[in-house]
Design a protein around this motif. Structure first.
Motif, PDB file in Angstrom:
ATOM      1  N   GLY A 107       1.016  -1.162  -0.086  1.00 30.15           N
ATOM      2  CA  GLY A 107      -0.049   0.050   0.034  1.00 30.15           C
ATOM      3  C   GLY A 107       0.831   1.167  -0.029  1.00 30.15           C
ATOM      4  N   ARG A 108       0.579   2.030   0.768  1.00 34.17           N
ATOM      5  CA  ARG A 108       1.415   3.195   0.722  1.00 34.17           C
ATOM      6  C   ARG A 108       2.567   3.282   0.982  1.00 34.17           C
ATOM      7  NH1 ARG A 108      -2.789   6.920   4.052  1.00 34.17           N
ATOM      8  NH2 ARG A 108      -4.177   5.246   3.383  1.00 34.17           N
ATOM      9  N   LEU A 109       2.730   2.355   2.152  1.00 32.15           N
ATOM     10  CA  LEU A 109       4.274   2.082   2.555  1.00 32.15           C
ATOM     11  C   LEU A 109       5.214   1.801   1.348  1.00 32.15           C
ATOM     12  CD1 LEU A 109       3.661  -0.018   5.883  1.00 32.15           C
ATOM     13  CD2 LEU A 109       4.174   2.501   5.607  1.00 32.15           C
ATOM     14  N   LYS A 110       4.698   1.183   0.437  1.00 28.42           N
ATOM     15  CA  LYS A 110       5.564   0.462  -0.706  1.00 28.42           C
ATOM     16  C   LYS A 110       5.770   1.838  -1.503  1.00 28.42           C
ATOM     17  CE  LYS A 110       3.114  -0.891  -4.108  1.00 28.42           C
ATOM     18  NZ  LYS A 110       2.187  -1.717  -4.802  1.00 28.42           N
ATOM     19  N   ASP A 111       4.726   2.789  -1.625  1.00 29.18           N
ATOM     20  CA  ASP A 111       5.031   4.276  -2.282  1.00 29.18           C
ATOM     21  C   ASP A 111       6.145   4.844  -1.534  1.00 29.18           C
ATOM     22  OD1 ASP A 111       2.953   3.518  -4.007  1.00 29.18           O
ATOM     23  OD2 ASP A 111       1.447   4.804  -3.169  1.00 29.18           O
ATOM     24  N   VAL A 112       6.036   4.925  -0.312  1.00 29.18           N
ATOM     25  CA  VAL A 112       7.022   5.640   0.538  1.00 29.18           C
ATOM     26  C   VAL A 112       8.399   5.238   0.693  1.00 29.18           C
ATOM     27  CG1 VAL A 112       7.725   6.557   2.909  1.00 29.18           C
ATOM     28  CG2 VAL A 112       5.330   6.497   2.142  1.00 29.18           C
ATOM     29  N   VAL A 113       8.507   3.814   0.482  1.00 26.37           N
ATOM     30  CA  VAL A 113       9.916   3.262   0.627  1.00 26.37           C
ATOM     31  C   VAL A 113      10.291   2.989  -0.802  1.00 26.37           C
ATOM     32  CG1 VAL A 113      11.011   0.949   1.015  1.00 26.37           C
ATOM     33  CG2 VAL A 113       9.366   2.040   2.680  1.00 26.37           C
ATOM     34  N   GLY A 114       9.571   2.854  -1.673  1.00 25.68           N
ATOM     35  CA  GLY A 114      10.005   2.972  -3.250  1.00 25.68           C
ATOM     36  C   GLY A 114      10.195   1.627  -3.960  1.00 25.68           C
ATOM     37  N   GLN A 115      10.065   0.702  -3.145  1.00 30.26           N
ATOM     38  CA  GLN A 115       9.954  -0.701  -3.330  1.00 30.26           C
ATOM     39  C   GLN A 115       9.202  -1.704  -2.541  1.00 30.26           C
ATOM     40  OE1 GLN A 115      14.039  -1.950  -3.071  1.00 30.26           O
ATOM     41  NE2 GLN A 115      14.223  -1.454  -0.964  1.00 30.26           N
TER      42      GLN A 115
END
Lengths: 88, 159, 159, 88
Positions: free
Chosen positions: D16-24
């Motif tokens: 979810g949004r964590l994937k967007d924040v971490v970039g992978q």
């Protein structure tokens, strides 16, 4: 005017096991105007004693609406005696 | 006597098999998010006796009026979008649907509550009767006595 | 780690449109009398903004494990016959079904309670996420934080 | 044997949004054996400061089971960081 008992015609319906007990599903009947549903049922019970024992497990309707036993009947009314319902 | 229908609902008594698909399609709209359906069908046994088939009869005009009343209550109480209630009459074999209800609503709580209220109320108040046929005879199913007015308001004792 | 499945249930994540009919057919048996279904589908708006479409992603292996756990709970808690739970992933257009649940049981109360428990629990515990696309951008939908163990039993402080 | 910090390999997933924040979405990572999930998250937060503000709205899993933040990680574990779920 003196109070003269007028005769009116009502339609009477029986369903489910009541139909079996009475032996017919529907009839048109002449009775005194402003008779109650209770009196109508008593008239059938007099004719078919077996019917009396169902009195406490029957509800009545007048013109497709549930009705109390003291409801007075007038010309053209449709009365039904309904045993416990089991649709669904 | 019934209030005019403001909603595009379906209330039917039928003698053919019930097809749920057009009913679901009818209640389904893009502004909804949830549909709950109830499918009641004929069990192969009743009180541990093997059922052969069932036969349903109704006080049809009153049954339809009562079904419409249930629909009106669903809109009032739960704010549903649409409802379809169809009950089958006549002879039904094991596994065949006797009653199908579909309710659509914007949110699932309303759809669940309304669908359940509909079938619970139908079973208590709609004049339909079921006769169960077994190997050794037939019986009218035990049912529920509809709540009826106890006494007419202001009624005088019958003469 | 999961207990062996004793029931012939269906748990699936799919990327194609969900067809409810085979799912309902699968859970339906002559010893039942009731099936309740829940159809969750894409609304045309969210918080009063017109939705264009949705995109669902999942932690697939864990999502399936959690769906199976829900199924096991339904059998334990409600004595249902069968359940089918299918969730769709990927891009979904307005009106398309994202989740479909069908529960069969001998009696309606169990079917209603179980179906509702299933969707309520799915929404709280199954790792699936929804991104909502609007005219002016996209957002991850507000969700529910799954209940997670607060501290390992008997854990020592980390070194 | 003296307590020697062994290095183990774990798989880390963001959704979810964590994937967007971490970039992978996923990576394999070497860390000290018996590190906690909290320490693993802190390591990502050190690299991506933005991530820290999600700490209170994230739950973690280890091997497809929800796990507390003090869970210790071992070789081959699969850890996932999960934002509030929104399926259905």
């Amino acid at each position: 005017m003196p109070s003269v008992a007028q005769t009116v015609r009502v339609k009477v319906l029986f369903f489910g096991r009541l139909k079996d007990v009475v032996g017919q599903a529907a009839e048109s009947l002449d009775l005194a105007d402003a008779s109650t549903i209770e009196q109508l049922f008593a008239r059938y019970s007099a004719r078919i004693p077996e019917l009396a024992k169902y009195r406490s497990s029957v509800v009545a309707s007048r013109n497709q609406e549930f009705a109390s036993w003291d409801t007075r009947l007038h010309s053209g009314d449709e009365v039904a005696f309904l045993p416990p319902v089991s649709g669904g | 006597m019934a209030p005019p229908l403001h909603h595009d609902d379906i209330f039917e008594l039928v003698r053919e098999p019930i097809d749920p698909r057009p009913l679901i399609q009818h209640v389904r709209a893009p502004e909804d998010g949830a549909i709950v359906t109830f499918d009641g069908f004929v069990r192969n046994q009743s009180h541990n006796r093997a059922t052969l088939y069932l036969d349903y009869e109704a006080y049809e005009s009153m049954a339809l009026a009562k079904m419409r009343e249930i629909g009106a209550q669903l809109h009032e109480k739960y704010g549903i979008h649409r409802v379809a209630i169809v009950h089958r009459l006549g002879r039904l074999e094991i596994g065949e649907t006797s009653v199908f209800i579909a309710v659509s609503a914007p949110h699932r709580a309303a759809a669940f509550d309304a669908c359940r209220f509909a079938i619970d109320t139908l079973k208590r108040t709609v004049p339909i009767w079921k006769k169960e046929y077994f190997e050794d005879g037939a019986v009218w199913a035990d049912g529920e006595l509809p709540p009826a007015p106890v006494a007419t308001r202001g009624a005088k004792p019958a003469s």
